[in-house]
Design a protein around this motif. Structure first.
Motif, short mmCIF file in Angstrom:
data_model
loop_
_atom_site.label_atom_id
_atom_site.label_comp_id
_atom_site.label_asym_id
_atom_site.label_seq_id
_atom_site.Cartn_x
_atom_site.Cartn_y
_atom_site.Cartn_z
N ALA A 239 36.46 45.95 17.96
CA ALA A 239 37.09 46.87 18.90
C ALA A 239 36.82 46.46 20.34
O ALA A 239 37.72 46.46 21.19
CB ALA A 239 36.60 48.29 18.65
N GLU A 240 35.58 46.09 20.65
CA GLU A 240 35.26 45.65 22.01
C GLU A 240 36.00 44.37 22.36
O GLU A 240 36.45 44.19 23.50
CB GLU A 240 33.74 45.45 22.13
N PHE A 241 36.11 43.47 21.39
CA PHE A 241 36.86 42.24 21.61
C PHE A 241 38.32 42.54 21.94
O PHE A 241 38.88 42.02 22.92
CB PHE A 241 36.77 41.36 20.36
N LEU A 242 38.96 43.40 21.16
CA LEU A 242 40.36 43.75 21.41
C LEU A 242 40.51 44.48 22.74
O LEU A 242 41.49 44.27 23.47
CB LEU A 242 40.90 44.61 20.27
N ALA A 243 39.54 45.35 23.06
CA ALA A 243 39.60 46.05 24.35
C ALA A 243 39.57 45.05 25.50
O ALA A 243 40.29 45.19 26.49
CB ALA A 243 38.44 47.03 24.45
N GLY A 244 38.74 44.03 25.37
CA GLY A 244 38.67 43.00 26.40
C GLY A 244 39.97 42.23 26.52
O GLY A 244 40.40 41.87 27.63
N GLU A 245 40.60 41.95 25.38
CA GLU A 245 41.89 41.27 25.40
C GLU A 245 42.95 42.13 26.08
O GLU A 245 43.71 41.66 26.95
CB GLU A 245 42.33 40.94 23.97
N ILE A 246 43.01 43.40 25.70
CA ILE A 246 44.05 44.29 26.22
C ILE A 246 43.85 44.57 27.70
O ILE A 246 44.83 44.72 28.45
CB ILE A 246 44.07 45.59 25.38
N ALA A 247 42.62 44.61 28.15
CA ALA A 247 42.37 44.83 29.58
C ALA A 247 42.95 43.72 30.44
O ALA A 247 43.18 43.91 31.64
CB ALA A 247 40.87 44.95 29.82
N GLN A 248 43.21 42.55 29.84
CA GLN A 248 43.78 41.42 30.58
C GLN A 248 45.30 41.36 30.53
O GLN A 248 45.91 40.47 31.12
CB GLN A 248 43.21 40.11 30.04
N PHE A 249 45.94 42.30 29.81
CA PHE A 249 47.40 42.28 29.71
C PHE A 249 48.03 42.40 31.09
O PHE A 249 47.50 43.10 31.96
CB PHE A 249 47.89 43.42 28.82
N PRO A 250 49.15 41.76 31.31
CA PRO A 250 49.80 41.83 32.63
C PRO A 250 50.21 43.26 32.97
O PRO A 250 50.51 44.06 32.09
CB PRO A 250 51.01 40.91 32.47
N GLU A 251 50.24 43.55 34.28
CA GLU A 251 50.54 44.90 34.73
C GLU A 251 51.96 45.32 34.37
O GLU A 251 52.27 46.52 34.36
CB GLU A 251 50.34 45.01 36.23
N GLU A 252 52.82 44.37 34.04
CA GLU A 252 54.20 44.71 33.65
C GLU A 252 54.27 45.35 32.26
O GLU A 252 55.32 45.87 31.86
CB GLU A 252 55.06 43.45 33.65
N THR A 253 53.18 45.33 31.51
CA THR A 253 53.18 45.88 30.15
C THR A 253 53.38 47.40 30.19
O THR A 253 52.59 48.13 30.77
CB THR A 253 51.86 45.57 29.44
N GLU A 254 54.43 47.88 29.56
CA GLU A 254 54.75 49.30 29.55
C GLU A 254 54.16 50.03 28.34
O GLU A 254 53.82 51.21 28.43
CB GLU A 254 56.26 49.51 29.59
N THR A 255 54.09 49.33 27.23
CA THR A 255 53.65 49.94 25.98
C THR A 255 52.82 48.94 25.20
O THR A 255 53.09 47.73 25.24
CB THR A 255 54.87 50.36 25.10
#
Length: 332
Positions: free
Chosen positions: A159-175
């Motif tokens: 879960a922490e690994f995925l949270a770290g990945e998702i925190a780096q998603f580009p700001e254009e990500t809507e969903t």
């Protein structure tokens, strides 16, 4: 209520790119190795991404995913390309005739930005970007742990690994769609429900976008469903193809999130539904549950779509978009 036509991602590779990759790598798609890719392989995946984004835009989808052309190992992909994970033999993917390489975690799971890099490329191709990621429970169940030594600790680490990945998603990500088929196919024991809730919450809180938790292949256990309502996700997914009555019952008895994702076309069946079927399933759900004024209803296939031939996949995208248009017109 906003109706949004979208998908759970993981698309079949376009024919040209599939043939090119098979030629470059010398064997079948099910055996392709992700990770340290040559310039030619990277270019081929980039071309596939452009094609998959174009297909979605042409179909009229409201949210466009990256397509996950590089995910040769399907939902196990984020671990299979990680430096602290070794891949073992081929394992059957859930109950379908698809396979992935078993990821064996042998070191600390630190985010590496692999998912975000693909999304950044997709963000240049669309203004309606939707991310797709495995949920923490499904990713943990698809893997083998040789580092953390405890199921609870391993789930938390994933879960922490995925949270770290998702925190780096580009700001254009809507969903962000979190895919959790293991919650129904390989459901956790009741004693693990709170750990699963906490893991999903960890991932959800990392996203700067609306989060949809999409389980499929049936309905959730009642107690688990109740726990997932306490995760902070913006929407829960319900499979109206294989478990419509059970899904409606869960919402009738326990409520749901402010928004819902409805699996309306069959991601594993080559029979292409028509737009009227999509409209009827949305309206049936609205009539069957006590509260139907959802903020958003995401109209989506009930599963990933890589099971389908390319022409059937493209036809189902068209069906979803047309079905949402029909429903929107009927509501006006």
């Amino acid at each position: 209520m906003e109706l949004v036509a979208t998908t759970a991602g993981l698309f079949p590779l376009p024919d040209n790119q599939r043939e090119r990759l098979a030629d470059l790598k010398g064997h079948q798609k099910s055996d392709l190795i992700s990770g340290d890719e040559s310039a030619d392989v990277t270019a081929t995946y980039d071309a596939a991404r452009e094609r998959l984004v174009s297909v979605q835009r042409d179909a009229g989808l409201d949210r466009v995913v990256e397509g996950q052309a590089r995910w040769d190992d399907m939902l196990a992909h984020p671990l299979c390309v990680h430096d602290n994970v070794r891949t073992e033999g081929i394992v059957r993917y859930f109950d379908n005739n698809n396979f992935y390489r078993e990821p064996v975690v042998e070191g600390e799971l630190v985010e590496d930005g692999d998912l975000a890099a693909d999304l950044a490329k997709a963000a240049r191709l669309t203004d309606d970007l939707q991310a797709v990621a495995p949920g923490p429970y499904s990713l943990a169940t698809l893997a083998t742990d040789e580092h953390y030594g405890d199921e609870s600790a391993f789930l938390a680490a994933v879960a922490e690994f995925l949270a770290g990945e998702i925190a780096q998603f580009p700001e254009e990500t809507e969903t962000v769609f979190l895919l959790e088929p293991s919650l129904t196919f390989d459901a956790p024991d009741e004693g693990a429900h709170e750990r699963v809730r906490d893991a999903v919450r960890t991932v959800s809180e990392a996203a700067d976008a609306d989060v949809v938790l999409h389980s499929y292949w049936g309905a959730l256990d009642e107690t688990l469903h109740a726990h997932l309502l306490d995760t902070g996700v913006d929407a829960l997914g319900y499979d109206l193809v294989t478990a419509h009555e059970e899904s409606a019952y869960l919402v009738q008895e326990y409520g749901t999130a402010d928004s819902v994702a409805l699996g309306l076309v069959d991601g594993q069946n080559t029979l292409v539904e028509d737009a009227e079927t999509v409209r009827e399933r949305i309206e049936w759900f609205e009539e069957s549950v006590p509260v139907s004024d959802f903020e958003t209803v995401y109209a989506t296939p009930n599963t990933e779509l890589f099971y389908l031939p390319v022409n059937k996949f493209e036809a189902k995208l068209q069906t979803l978009a047309e079905g949402v248009s029909l429903t929107t017109e009927a509501h006006q």
